[in-house]
Design a protein around this motif. Structure first.
Motif, PDB file in Angstrom:
ATOM      1  N   ASN A 185       0.827  -1.211   0.000  1.00  0.00           N
ATOM      2  CA  ASN A 185       0.000   0.000   0.000  1.00  0.00           C
ATOM      3  C   ASN A 185       0.861   1.261   0.000  1.00  0.00           C
ATOM      4  O   ASN A 185       0.332   2.369   0.054  1.00  0.00           O
ATOM      5  CB  ASN A 185      -0.956   0.016   1.199  1.00  0.00           C
ATOM      6  CG  ASN A 185      -0.228   0.144   2.533  1.00  0.00           C
ATOM      7  OD1 ASN A 185       0.976   0.355   2.592  1.00  0.00           O
ATOM      8  ND2 ASN A 185      -0.971  -0.008   3.609  1.00  0.00           N
ATOM      9  N   PHE A 186       2.181   1.091  -0.073  1.00  0.00           N
ATOM     10  CA  PHE A 186       3.092   2.232   0.025  1.00  0.00           C
ATOM     11  C   PHE A 186       3.788   2.540  -1.295  1.00  0.00           C
ATOM     12  O   PHE A 186       3.825   3.690  -1.731  1.00  0.00           O
ATOM     13  CB  PHE A 186       4.132   1.973   1.116  1.00  0.00           C
ATOM     14  CG  PHE A 186       5.164   3.063   1.230  1.00  0.00           C
ATOM     15  CD1 PHE A 186       4.810   4.325   1.696  1.00  0.00           C
ATOM     16  CD2 PHE A 186       6.481   2.835   0.867  1.00  0.00           C
ATOM     17  CE1 PHE A 186       5.754   5.331   1.795  1.00  0.00           C
ATOM     18  CE2 PHE A 186       7.433   3.836   0.971  1.00  0.00           C
ATOM     19  CZ  PHE A 186       7.060   5.092   1.434  1.00  0.00           C
ATOM     20  N   ASP A 187       4.376   1.527  -1.918  1.00  0.00           N
ATOM     21  CA  ASP A 187       5.094   1.793  -3.167  1.00  0.00           C
ATOM     22  C   ASP A 187       4.762   0.752  -4.230  1.00  0.00           C
ATOM     23  O   ASP A 187       4.333  -0.344  -3.939  1.00  0.00           O
ATOM     24  CB  ASP A 187       6.603   1.865  -2.934  1.00  0.00           C
ATOM     25  CG  ASP A 187       7.186   0.582  -2.352  1.00  0.00           C
ATOM     26  OD1 ASP A 187       6.411  -0.335  -2.037  1.00  0.00           O
ATOM     27  OD2 ASP A 187       8.418   0.504  -2.202  1.00  0.00           O
ATOM     28  N   ASN A 188       4.951   1.161  -5.469  1.00  0.00           N
ATOM     29  CA  ASN A 188       4.665   0.301  -6.626  1.00  0.00           C
ATOM     30  C   ASN A 188       5.928  -0.489  -6.947  1.00  0.00           C
ATOM     31  O   ASN A 188       6.623  -0.235  -7.922  1.00  0.00           O
ATOM     32  CB  ASN A 188       4.229   1.164  -7.806  1.00  0.00           C
ATOM     33  CG  ASN A 188       3.625   0.341  -8.929  1.00  0.00           C
ATOM     34  OD1 ASN A 188       3.356  -0.843  -8.770  1.00  0.00           O
ATOM     35  ND2 ASN A 188       3.421   0.971 -10.070  1.00  0.00           N
ATOM     36  N   ARG A 189       6.192  -1.479  -6.096  1.00  0.00           N
ATOM     37  CA  ARG A 189       7.466  -2.177  -6.106  1.00  0.00           C
ATOM     38  C   ARG A 189       7.459  -3.380  -7.048  1.00  0.00           C
ATOM     39  O   ARG A 189       6.486  -4.118  -7.143  1.00  0.00           O
ATOM     40  CB  ARG A 189       7.788  -2.650  -4.688  1.00  0.00           C
ATOM     41  CG  ARG A 189       9.254  -2.827  -4.378  1.00  0.00           C
ATOM     42  CD  ARG A 189       9.445  -3.204  -2.920  1.00  0.00           C
ATOM     43  NE  ARG A 189       8.517  -2.502  -2.044  1.00  0.00           N
ATOM     44  CZ  ARG A 189       8.162  -2.942  -0.848  1.00  0.00           C
ATOM     45  NH1 ARG A 189       8.661  -4.074  -0.380  1.00  0.00           N
ATOM     46  NH2 ARG A 189       7.316  -2.244  -0.104  1.00  0.00           N
ATOM     47  N   VAL A 190       8.589  -3.570  -7.721  1.00  0.00           N
ATOM     48  CA  VAL A 190       8.782  -4.706  -8.626  1.00  0.00           C
ATOM     49  C   VAL A 190       9.756  -5.672  -7.957  1.00  0.00           C
ATOM     50  O   VAL A 190      10.894  -5.303  -7.655  1.00  0.00           O
ATOM     51  CB  VAL A 190       9.328  -4.259  -9.991  1.00  0.00           C
ATOM     52  CG1 VAL A 190       9.458  -5.457 -10.932  1.00  0.00           C
ATOM     53  CG2 VAL A 190       8.426  -3.192 -10.608  1.00  0.00           C
ATOM     54  N   ARG A 191       9.303  -6.903  -7.738  1.00  0.00           N
ATOM     55  CA  ARG A 191      10.175  -7.897  -7.103  1.00  0.00           C
ATOM     56  C   ARG A 191      11.018  -8.631  -8.142  1.00  0.00           C
ATOM     57  O   ARG A 191      12.185  -8.949  -7.891  1.00  0.00           O
ATOM     58  CB  ARG A 191       9.327  -8.904  -6.315  1.00  0.00           C
ATOM     59  CG  ARG A 191      10.143 -10.042  -5.679  1.00  0.00           C
ATOM     60  CD  ARG A 191       9.286 -10.841  -4.720  1.00  0.00           C
ATOM     61  NE  ARG A 191       9.030 -10.114  -3.502  1.00  0.00           N
ATOM     62  CZ  ARG A 191       7.877 -10.148  -2.831  1.00  0.00           C
ATOM     63  NH1 ARG A 191       6.868 -10.863  -3.299  1.00  0.00           N
ATOM     64  NH2 ARG A 191       7.736  -9.466  -1.714  1.00  0.00           N
ATOM     65  N   SER A 192      10.437  -8.905  -9.300  1.00  0.00           N
ATOM     66  CA  SER A 192      11.165  -9.621 -10.355  1.00  0.00           C
ATOM     67  C   SER A 192      10.657  -9.152 -11.711  1.00  0.00           C
ATOM     68  O   SER A 192       9.495  -8.739 -11.850  1.00  0.00           O
ATOM     69  CB  SER A 192      10.981 -11.133 -10.212  1.00  0.00           C
ATOM     70  OG  SER A 192       9.605 -11.482 -10.327  1.00  0.00           O
ATOM     71  N   LEU A 193      11.523  -9.231 -12.719  1.00  0.00           N
ATOM     72  CA  LEU A 193      11.149  -8.812 -14.069  1.00  0.00           C
ATOM     73  C   LEU A 193      12.023  -9.532 -15.092  1.00  0.00           C
ATOM     74  O   LEU A 193      13.177  -9.160 -15.313  1.00  0.00           O
ATOM     75  CB  LEU A 193      11.303  -7.293 -14.218  1.00  0.00           C
ATOM     76  CG  LEU A 193      10.974  -6.724 -15.596  1.00  0.00           C
ATOM     77  CD1 LEU A 193       9.517  -6.974 -15.946  1.00  0.00           C
ATOM     78  CD2 LEU A 193      11.296  -5.233 -15.661  1.00  0.00           C
ATOM     79  N   PRO A 194      11.489 -10.579 -15.729  1.00  0.00           N
ATOM     80  CA  PRO A 194      12.285 -11.266 -16.761  1.00  0.00           C
ATOM     81  C   PRO A 194      12.473 -10.356 -17.978  1.00  0.00           C
ATOM     82  O   PRO A 194      11.538  -9.682 -18.420  1.00  0.00           O
ATOM     83  CB  PRO A 194      11.424 -12.493 -17.099  1.00  0.00           C
ATOM     84  CG  PRO A 194      10.035 -12.132 -16.681  1.00  0.00           C
ATOM     85  CD  PRO A 194      10.168 -11.197 -15.522  1.00  0.00           C
ATOM     86  N   PHE A 195      13.689 -10.352 -18.515  1.00  0.00           N
ATOM     87  CA  PHE A 195      13.942  -9.531 -19.701  1.00  0.00           C
ATOM     88  C   PHE A 195      15.007 -10.190 -20.554  1.00  0.00           C
ATOM     89  O   PHE A 195      15.719 -11.112 -20.118  1.00  0.00           O
ATOM     90  CB  PHE A 195      14.377  -8.122 -19.283  1.00  0.00           C
ATOM     91  CG  PHE A 195      15.848  -8.006 -18.938  1.00  0.00           C
ATOM     92  CD1 PHE A 195      16.706  -7.246 -19.707  1.00  0.00           C
ATOM     93  CD2 PHE A 195      16.363  -8.670 -17.819  1.00  0.00           C
ATOM     94  CE1 PHE A 195      18.054  -7.133 -19.388  1.00  0.00           C
ATOM     95  CE2 PHE A 195      17.703  -8.543 -17.488  1.00  0.00           C
ATOM     96  CZ  PHE A 195      18.550  -7.779 -18.274  1.00  0.00           C
ATOM     97  N   THR A 196      15.105  -9.731 -21.799  1.00  0.00           N
ATOM     98  CA  THR A 196      16.082 -10.289 -22.723  1.00  0.00           C
ATOM     99  C   THR A 196      16.584  -9.178 -23.649  1.00  0.00           C
ATOM    100  O   THR A 196      16.040  -8.076 -23.655  1.00  0.00           O
ATOM    101  CB  THR A 196      15.458 -11.435 -23.547  1.00  0.00           C
ATOM    102  OG1 THR A 196      16.484 -12.084 -24.290  1.00  0.00           O
ATOM    103  CG2 THR A 196      14.373 -10.922 -24.492  1.00  0.00           C
ATOM    104  N   PHE A 197      17.626  -9.470 -24.399  1.00  0.00           N
ATOM    105  CA  PHE A 197      18.131  -8.537 -25.397  1.00  0.00           C
ATOM    106  C   PHE A 197      18.992  -9.311 -26.381  1.00  0.00           C
ATOM    107  O   PHE A 197      19.411 -10.439 -26.083  1.00  0.00           O
ATOM    108  CB  PHE A 197      18.944  -7.403 -24.757  1.00  0.00           C
ATOM    109  CG  PHE A 197      20.145  -7.835 -23.952  1.00  0.00           C
ATOM    110  CD1 PHE A 197      21.378  -7.984 -24.551  1.00  0.00           C
ATOM    111  CD2 PHE A 197      20.036  -8.106 -22.588  1.00  0.00           C
ATOM    112  CE1 PHE A 197      22.489  -8.389 -23.806  1.00  0.00           C
ATOM    113  CE2 PHE A 197      21.143  -8.495 -21.847  1.00  0.00           C
ATOM    114  CZ  PHE A 197      22.360  -8.642 -22.463  1.00  0.00           C
TER     115      PHE A 197
END
Length: 420
Positions: free
Chosen positions: A408-420
């Motif tokens: 309820n405090f921050d829009n936090r991201v715990r994990s994010l799969p990505f590629t390049f």
């Protein structure tokens, strides 16, 4: 990512909608929470909610852009003390760790903020700005070596931490330990804890905070003996009201800078990668003329994602705002996540548009004396990092859904799969 468990919507007298005081509301999908904010913005006056646990103190939710902006700029009415988070920090925690500047008002806040601002001299800030580009290049170099994976564990996710440590003068040998303690101290901020975690997790977070402050106190002692050209040296020689900053004052500021400054910018960067991946036309526009569109892109990422969802205020004087007269002692939530989607201010607020102008988002606190001290540096960090990633990492994009924290405090991201 698995969809969050659906929870029953709790009806609240006078609002006929979801209950913002119920932790279950913050476990709803973000789209549903934003829809509820939109419904609340249609009401004639701020809705009132009463928690079922804890202090059970009712609060009013400010959801309109005009109301949140006005409250942010009237600290004499909407006070930050005794605390801006929910729940408010305990008195014993303030005594042990020091009171954070974000929980102060009036002369106390102004004096400490002025002293801290003086430590960030034009020369130090100019060096920091020059250093930001070098840090971005180095972290992308590391990323090319390590390869794709979880963005939140990748080298670029360290960008705000490395920049702050360089500016403050934190020696390299301390950084890994401090970074781990920052993560542990902030992991459950704004998150409902269940079962044994109610006891175990708060203890771990407090231990991490205490160890981080002890480590920073040791660095401060070194700087008192042998000052260097950094913020820590400036602060340990600073003077507030005729007295030097105490260890608790220094520790509280370091905690604020490392936790708030690192987490908010790191989450904004992650949300930016999600948004640019989901909107290839906006990404193509940014890549076509980065210098022209970078500022607009950063502002729109911050508006759209709103890294800090809300801050709490305590009414200090009777005041009428948004169709309601607030009385001293009442509690108010300033919901930046709702204000930044107010259709009366932003055309098509759900759209991601890097050319949006004007873009008067409230992502850095809505102005007033508590406007984010590090806003300028955060923008520079985001621009430098996205410039490096977009130009050097062919096709960099997310490869799955972000793992979001139900806070309820921050829009936090715990994990994010990505590629390049």
């Amino acid at each position: 990512m698995n969809a969050p468990t659906q929870v029953p919507v709790v009806r609240v007298r006078g609002t006929a909608g979801a209950d913002l005081a119920d932790p279950a509301f913050w476990r709803l999908p973000r789209s549903e929470r934003l829809a509820e904010f939109a419904r609340l913005r249609e009401l004639d006056a701020p809705a009132r909610f009463t928690p079922r646990t804890g202090s059970r103190t009712p609060f009013y939710a400010l959801v309109k852009h005009a109301d949140v902006r006005a409250a942010s700029r009237q600290p004499q009415v909407f006070a930050s003390a005794p605390g801006v988070t929910t729940p408010e920090p305990a008195a014993w925690a303030k005594a042990l760790f020091g009171n954070s500047m974000v929980n102060m008002d009036g002369a106390e806040h102004a004096g400490l903020r002025r002293t801290i601002s003086r430590a960030f001299t034009p020369r130090l800030l100019a060096a920091a700005e020059e250093n930001i580009g070098a840090v971005a290049r180095r972290l992308v170099d590391e990323l090319i070596t390590e390869g794709p994976g979880d963005f939140m564990r990748s080298a670029p996710a360290r960008m705000p931490f490395e920049v702050i440590c360089d500016l403050m003068g934190v020696p390299a040998r301390h950084r890994a330990r401090i970074a781990a303690r920052v993560d542990q101290a902030s992991e459950y901020v704004g998150v409902q804890r269940r079962g044994r975690a109610r006891i175990r997790v708060p203890g771990r977070g407090l231990r991490s905070l205490a160890r981080m402050q002890l480590e920073m106190a040791g660095i401060a002692r070194e700087r008192r003996r042998v000052p260097q050209d950094d913020v820590i040296s400036a602060l340990v020689r600073a003077d507030v009201g005729g007295q030097s900053l105490s260890s608790r004052q220094l520790g509280a500021f370091f905690s604020l800078l490392l936790v708030a400054g690192v987490e908010t910018t790191r989450n904004a960067i992650a949300h930016g990668l999600v948004l640019l991946s989901a909107h290839p036309e906006q990404r193509a526009l940014l890549e076509s003329d980065f210098d022209r569109h970078a500022d607009g892109a950063v502002d729109e990422i911050v508006r759209h994602s709103t890294p800090i969802i809300q801050f709490r205020r305590t009414v200090a004087a009777e005041h009428t705002l948004g169709g309601h007269t607030f009385l001293p002692g009442e509690k108010v939530l300033l919901l930046y996540a709702s204000a930044n989607r107010d259709a009366s201010v932003f055309d098509d607020p759900a759209a991601f548009d890097i050319t949006r102008s004007p873009n008067p988002h409230l992502g850095y606190g809505g102005g007033g004396p508590h406007h984010c001290l590090g806003a300028h540096l955060a923008k520079l960090e985001m621009k430098a990092l996205f410039r490096e990633m977009l130009t050097r990492l062919g096709g960099v994009r997310t490869s799955g859904e972000p793992g979001l924290v139900h806070s309820n405090f921050d829009n936090r991201v715990r994990s994010l799969p990505f590629t390049f």
